[in-house]
Design an enzyme around this catalytic site. Structure first.
Site, PDB file in Angstrom:
ATOM      1  N   LYS A  78       2.564  43.508  11.745  1.00 17.40           N
ATOM      2  CA  LYS A  78       2.709  42.056  11.634  1.00 17.40           C
ATOM      3  C   LYS A  78       2.867  41.717  10.154  1.00 17.40           C
ATOM      4  O   LYS A  78       2.165  42.310   9.306  1.00 17.40           O
ATOM      5  CB  LYS A  78       1.461  41.379  12.230  1.00 17.40           C
ATOM      6  CG  LYS A  78       1.519  39.865  12.280  1.00 17.40           C
ATOM      7  CD  LYS A  78       0.274  39.288  12.975  1.00 17.40           C
ATOM      8  CE  LYS A  78       0.313  37.785  13.091  1.00 17.40           C
ATOM      9  NZ  LYS A  78      -0.880  37.230  13.778  1.00 17.40           N
ATOM     10  N   SER A 153      -0.061  34.147  17.716  1.00 15.70           N
ATOM     11  CA  SER A 153       0.902  34.155  16.643  1.00 15.70           C
ATOM     12  C   SER A 153       1.584  35.510  16.413  1.00 15.70           C
ATOM     13  O   SER A 153       2.618  35.562  15.754  1.00 15.70           O
ATOM     14  CB  SER A 153       0.215  33.750  15.348  1.00 15.70           C
ATOM     15  OG  SER A 153      -0.787  34.685  15.001  1.00 15.70           O
ATOM     16  N   SER A 177      -4.472  35.549  19.080  1.00 17.23           N
ATOM     17  CA  SER A 177      -3.113  35.939  18.666  1.00 17.23           C
ATOM     18  C   SER A 177      -2.712  37.371  18.962  1.00 17.23           C
ATOM     19  O   SER A 177      -1.540  37.716  18.784  1.00 17.23           O
ATOM     20  CB  SER A 177      -2.923  35.679  17.182  1.00 17.23           C
ATOM     21  OG  SER A 177      -2.677  34.314  16.985  1.00 17.23           O
TER      22      SER A 177
HETATM   23  N1  GLN Z   1      -3.184  29.906  18.532  1.00 23.18           N
HETATM   24  C1  GLN Z   1      -4.376  29.827  17.761  1.00 23.18           C
HETATM   25  C2  GLN Z   1      -4.104  28.987  16.539  1.00 23.18           C
HETATM   26  O1  GLN Z   1      -3.070  28.437  16.459  1.00 23.18           O
HETATM   27  C3  GLN Z   1      -4.849  31.189  17.389  1.00 23.18           C
HETATM   28  C4  GLN Z   1      -4.017  31.829  16.362  1.00 23.18           C
HETATM   29  C5  GLN Z   1      -4.481  33.194  15.984  1.00 23.18           C
HETATM   30  O2  GLN Z   1      -5.244  33.846  16.695  1.00 23.18           O
HETATM   31  N2  GLN Z   1      -4.063  33.626  14.812  1.00 23.18           N
HETATM   32  O3  GLN Z   1      -4.883  28.863  15.663  1.00 23.18           O
END
Ligand code: GLN
Length: 485
Positions: A78, A153, A177
């Site tokens: 990532k 994400s 995420s």
């Molecule tokens: N979707 C969640 C957010 O927008 C979690 C994102 C994540 O785990 N990085 O914060």
């Protein structure tokens, strides 16, 4: 089957038998990338030349009999983990030209284990999002239906594995995420215990929640990756000083007599009927494996989302204060003085969602509001943690859906942040409590979209998760499909 479709353990066999080489595996991955990447967009940057050099070195080592757990295995990272000398953008304009002078600890560990890095995977900007639509570099598409989001994400890390554009990948999970995109793309994703995997070199989003973990094609590969990733790191102050078991020993063990907690708060209105049916089926499989399902209660579940959306933005507003155009990254060229430079750099450098989080977080931390928001949220967080401690008195592992729905359409939720935030309703509690969670594929909808079942366990009990996930995977016999791209 093509080499790029195989798992780590299948490829290891072939490497050991001399049936294939690291260069051949890497070439087959890049052939696949050439064929599908334009449509899926898993990557922000490909590292083909570097990968072929690394693969050639791996082959020399193989000839000498020096075979490590990931020798010659193509892995995607990532674009939130720092890679020395290679741009690391975090999906943001403000870091589009940032070249880290050091490697993240996980990058070092993977390289030491013989991995070949394929590229830097696409992601929501600063890991804020559930759909990979907020990336400055454009959205990633779900390989099972290109009109749909892959989750986020870590969307690019999930699709790269699902579309066989790598063998395994690395993601980060602050509120879901890793697990949410794993579920929506039909792969395995594990968020380890807070502190189990070093975050040195992970670009910070919300420091009390962030964790790094793997995406893999099956549970055994997840164990192999965890053997490489887990462990104490002197460079990371929250890293846990605890022994790391051999996670592969949990593969294939039975779960007879285990108590499986089914939290009643996780079976709510609004959960998609096909997801619900798949989860009920998964519960049946677990019972056939000898698990005994018991209803449990996590009474503070209803507060998780609210608590997360105070704590995560508050920490983000503080972590992201460093991107001011002075030392690294994008800087506006159009400013008369320092203050204007800060303002314009941040105005043009960050996307809308990141700005929203910074504003919410800054407000929550501002004088006079700290106790009412961050302080209160921290107190409720302690209650959420306690819910789990109570639960472990009644069960060994918890089973829940990973997501309330299958993958939604691109653009469907971009105008409605609350709807977007709700996609993490089942994953956020894990981060707030600091415990590990895994998502395993549990079937397909009638339209052919993958779904995931989530297992949760106590602190440092990733072994238990691997054990139950492996038992489930073996007995559920979920049809092995591949996305038609
Ligand atoms: N979707 C969640 C957010 O927008 C979690 C994102 C994540 O785990 N990085 O914060």
């Amino acid at each position: 089957m093509e080499l790029n479709q195989l798992t780590i353990h299948e490829l290891q066999e072939k490497i050991k038998n001399g049936e294939t080489s690291a260069v051949k595996i890497t070439e087959s991955v890049f052939q696949r990338i050439d064929a599908v990447e334009e449509r899926v967009h898993s990557y922000i940057r490909l590292l083909k030349d570097e990968a072929l050099v690394a693969a050639a070195i791996a082959d020399e080592n193989i000839k000498k009999g020096q075979i490590k757990p990931l020798t010659g295995i193509p892995i995607a990272l990532k674009d939130i983990v720092c890679t020395k000398g290679i741009p690391t953008t975090c999906g943001s304009h403000i870091l589009h030209n940032f070249i880290p002078p050091y490697d993240a600890t996980v990058v070092e560990k993977l390289r030491d284990a013989g991995a070949v890095f394929v590229g830097k995977a696409n992601m929501d900007e600063f890991a804020m999002g559930s759909s990979t639509e907020t990336s400055y570099f454009g959205p990633t598409r779900n390989p099972w239906d290109l009109e749909r989001i892959p989750g986020g994400s870590s969307g690019g890390s999930a699709t790269a594995v699902a579309a066989d554009e790598c063998i395994a990948s690395i993601g980060s999970d602050t509120g879901g995420s890793i697990r949410q995109p794993a579920a929506l793309c039909g792969v395995v994703g594990l968020k380890p215990t807070y502190g189990r995997v070093s975050r040195f070199g992970l670009i910070a989003f919300a420091s009390s929640l962030d964790q790094i973990g793997p995406f893999t094609k099956d549970v055994e590969d997840c164990a192999i990756m965890m053997n490489v990733l887990a462990g104490f790191d002197t460079k990371e102050s929250t890293s846990v000083q605890a022994e790391v078991p051999d996670y592969c020993q949990f593969i294939g063990r039975d779960i007879k007599g285990w108590k499986i907690g089914i939290p009643k708060e996780y079976f709510i209105e609004g959960i998609d009927p096909e997801v619900n049916a798949a989860i009920q089926k998964a519960i049946g499989v677990i019972e056939k494996c000898g698990g005994k399902c018991v209803e449990i209660s996590l009474p503070h579940t209803q507060y998780c989302l609210a608590v997360y959306y105070i704590i995560a933005p508050a920490e983000a507003s503080s972590n992201l204060a460093r991107y001011d155009g002075v030392k690294c990254g994008f800087r506006t060229s159009d400013a008369r003085d320092l203050l204007e430079m800060y303002k314009k750099t941040r105005m043009h450098g960050f996307g809308a969602e990141v700005k929203r989080r910074i504003m919410i977080g800054t407000y929550a931390l501002s004088a006079g509001y700290y106790d009412a928001y961050y302080g209160k949220a921290s107190q409720v967080r302690a209650l959420i943690k306690k819910d789990f401690e109570e639960a472990w008195k009644k069960c060994d592992v918890i089973l829940t859906p990973t997501t309330p729905t299958p993958a939604f359409k691109i653009g469907e939720k971009t105008d409605d942040p609350l709807q977007m935030y709700l996609s993490d309703i089942f994953t956020i509690s894990t981060n707030l409590a600091g415990i590990p969670g895994i998502s395993v594929p549990c079937g397909f909808t009638a339209a052919g979209l993958p779904m995931g079942v989530q297992f949760l366990a106590g602190h440092l009990e990733e072994g238990k998760l691997i054990q139950i996930a492996s038992a489930y995977e073996k007995n559920a016999q979920i049809e092995k499909r591949r996305p038609k791209l």
